[in-house]
Write an enzyme that holds these catalytic residues in place. Structure first.
Site, mmCIF file in Angstrom:
data_model
loop_
_atom_site.group_PDB
_atom_site.id
_atom_site.type_symbol
_atom_site.label_atom_id
_atom_site.label_comp_id
_atom_site.label_asym_id
_atom_site.label_seq_id
_atom_site.Cartn_x
_atom_site.Cartn_y
_atom_site.Cartn_z
ATOM 1 N N LEU D 231 -66.720 7.517 -67.451
ATOM 2 C CA LEU D 231 -67.924 7.853 -68.218
ATOM 3 C C LEU D 231 -68.816 6.626 -68.434
ATOM 4 C CD1 LEU D 231 -68.856 10.512 -69.588
ATOM 5 C CD2 LEU D 231 -68.028 9.522 -71.730
ATOM 6 N N ASP D 232 -70.097 6.751 -68.114
ATOM 7 C CA ASP D 232 -71.100 5.690 -68.313
ATOM 8 C C ASP D 232 -70.805 4.434 -67.508
ATOM 9 O OD1 ASP D 232 -72.173 7.439 -70.136
ATOM 10 O OD2 ASP D 232 -71.417 6.408 -71.898
#
Lengths: 287, 287, 287, 287
Positions: D231-232
């Protein structure tokens, strides 16, 4: 937008001299107001002009307004030879937007209004073309189609005035491709903000992106300004630019420019409607 | 700077047509060169002008140069009606800087040169004032003081030419406050880059920060351009701007502007000296 | 810099409540002062913290200072539970700059000081290396070489304190590559501004340009912040960024970054020395 | 958009070595193609990876495509151990947009598509909420409402896959507030672009504007990146920032941020769909 009930804005302009800030603060305090923010600017201590925007909270401002105005008049206006304006932050300015066929500035204003970014009521959109009617009405805003050509300009402007007078506090030209007549400007009774598609004073007049391409500039810009009788010469409110290169043709400059235009115009409208912009000759103070 | 031995740059310009990229690539490959980077631009496929900058590695380029030139001439130049220029990345351009009393652009160039940011040899600084001599000599650069006034301009320019001719590949006007005569421009035999303290074409001529203040702009800028006989009208190489407000007086605009000027001028000089800038009429291609 | 004789700055911080602006304005007026500018900010009307920076002109301020301080103490400080600070604009802050081998931030500060952009006295430059001594002394500034290594850190910091104490109002770390000990921070008695070569909180710690390259960011930045015991965690004063691309290697990122670093640090120092920066927990108010 | 009939794009990646540009150019020329633009980048001459994007005009490309592919395979792919991709500029990528309740990124993509700025077909909008259905359908785009909660996530993603598979070349998460499962990412068979509302890697995870406020940063940003299982953490395509101040609360940061988010996401989508973005490990080359 933060809640704005009981919040007033006092905009003043007067010859600079000692004690203005203290006198204004004192007057507001005596009325029971509490200053939230205060900006001031002087063009020079000796013989200069002083400008101040004071935002204050005063419980029951709407009812107390006459009393506030009387106090300003008696305690400040005469003493300091002051021009002043008092506005109620809870009363959004009523705005008419003029557009033609190009949608980017218009839609950005409507969208920002819908999401609560602009402290305005959009009373109507007026256009010399029918193209954008559906887009505008989707936002629940009245759309008036007033065709303009060489022969009916006076008639069209009379129609404009009929629609506008008494109904709006501000007119925004969102890429409206008609020149407003001096008579219209004189009669309309509301300030007018225009977006010009260049970094003024560069590329005054028509076709600025073509002119920018021809001159080989490395940045293009946009300028929001108040409309005066002198085309593209009115007081500048806001400007911005975007980087371009030799590889961008006029169509690409126009697309890039659209992003700058809509950003610049929406900032200018927001600031005007928050009473942040004060005209001073052919320039502006933006607090 | 990365090591630049055995690296050549070929800059070409010709009417656009099929097969230019392939022919250039093929010619370089046959010479034993390996293309490191290749940029191209065409003003239009039909009747347009084509520009290409090709950087290639060729072992022993300095010695092989005549052979490379002969190949370009025989295989490319005639076939494509090509203007071309071949430079050796290992040979930095020799630069003369002209300055007056203002130091920011001059010192920034000297400092960037010292730290290895600019691929140039700074041959000399020429000034019509003595003020900056110590600053310049601290960097180990010769400083020539050539006073200029109304009466001795021709003599001064003759002195300039004597200092420059054969010694420099580029002249940089780092806020040099004298206008160069058409005769000088004709005889000097090297391109000249000037920094103008406005976002051209806005505020042409003297006093641009005062003009910017009077017009109430919200951004001020600077423009690096090649010098031509038409003052402030030459091809633009680079521009940038900085945000200002109503509260900034002319002195403050001048200070802010200085930061933009030195940044813009140093980029323009760097790009020119890396052979990234191609003049095309009154505009530039910047690869 | 405009003339700053007889100009005072009053910085206050207190729990927000009604009437602060009016009370301050009234107090200054009663002292014979004229408010030149006034900025304020509240973190919230209910239970928030209020900050104000007031610049005022008061003839004979230097002599009248004790009277002014007494008035603030008696009429404002107690009533509003106010922290306050009064400074004389005519007394520039005395600054020590720490540097190591990298010159760009240091030279930019020295140059801006020389041209009158920074309202400071630069008392000394302290470095753990000898490299920059000549550059600094060219500007007429004392240079103290205090070598630091693992074994002599305490001795070196004692030397630093001896040089600094009583002599400076601000310490600027201009790419000083040593970590200051908690003991030093406790004893030094002056605020310290550092420039970190990343857009904090991204890339905390050493080697931020390498980390930026590894993460593939499209912008790099710099951050000026007050130094606290928590490395790279102190209150941020100013930040800026510059666009980069995949083609820029770490050396090029470092060069681009240097331009941002020197711009950001010089702004932070200027604002601090104009008493525009107020610390609030781990953040800053910048008026 | 310029007419794109008969225009092909060849994207290659291979170990760097001599002669790649020449071989590619030669192969295209032999096929009758004319190179319009050519960008290349190498991570290093020794043991580096080479990337090139070549746009060329080839009359009758759609019909000739198998022949072109065969030539690339036989003359280039094996010789240079090349990964390659050939696309037809006349075939816009088919895009699905995922959104939740926030409209700014979604509407900006739809509007740019309508005015011809984005070379894509928008096949559908998928949302876990019904709120934006009317807005989307006004643009003539299908809107599929697929509610997602803790209990039905697998079912919802199966529904997503059913809608997407075979129908889209790219998925854009326009502030879609659900985390995609690893299973979905594995099966979806199209790249996914997300807009994160911070300048990554700063403020990873939820609530970045609150985190930015708490840290007291002076700029906020947005990042468009490819979605990976981390994530990210996926490869960054584009980033930008906007200046903010201590006076901006989280709501205001969110409004400013929205402008940056929509600008960054639209650029990333445009560049991806023009085949300008090449993934390289966890970074991108953007030509």
């Amino acid at each position: 937008m933060t809640a704005s009930a009981d919040i007033a804005r006092l905009i003043i302009s007067c010859p600079d001299q000692h004690g203005i800030v203290a006198a204004v603060s004192q007057t507001i305090a005596e009325l029971g107001g509490n200053i939230i923010s205060l900006d001031q600017y002087s063009t020079g201590v000796e013989g200069g002009q002083f400008f101040q925007r004071t935002v204050f909270h005063l419980p029951g401002f709407a009812a107390a307004r006459p009393e506030v105005e009387a106090a300003i008049e008696s305690k400040l206006a005469g003493r300091f030879s002051m021009d002043w304006q008092l506005t109620d932050a809870a009363r959004p300015k009523r705005v008419a937007i003029f557009a033609s066929k190009t949608d980017h500035c218009l839609l950005d204003l409507l969208w920002r209004h819908r999401r609560g970014e602009l402290p305005v009521d959009i009373a109507m959109v007026i256009s010399n073309h029918a193209d954008l009617a559906d887009d505008v009405r989707t936002f629940g805003i009245p759309y008036f189609h007033v065709p303009v050509d060489k022969h009916n300009k006076a008639v069209a402007e009379a129609k404009h005035l009929e629609l506008l007078q008494g109904n709006v506090d501000l007119i925004v030209l969102a890429r409206y491709m008609q020149i407003l007549s001096p008579e219209f400007l004189e009669q309309v009774g509301a300030p007018i903000i225009n977006i010009h598609h260049s970094f003024l004073p560069a590329f005054i007049g028509a076709g600025p992106y073509q002119k920018a391409k021809d001159r080989g500039v490395k940045l293009i810009g946009a300028t929001a300004h108040y409309v005066t009788e002198d085309l593209d010469e009115g007081p500048i409110i806001e400007q911005d630019v975007i980087r371009v290169s030799h590889a961008d043709d006029v169509a690409q400059l126009t697309r890039y420019g659209a992003d700058v235009e809509r950003a610049v115009l929406s900032r200018a409208v927001k600031w005007h409607c928050e009473d942040r912009v004060i005209r001073h000759g052919n320039t502006t103070i933006v607090f």
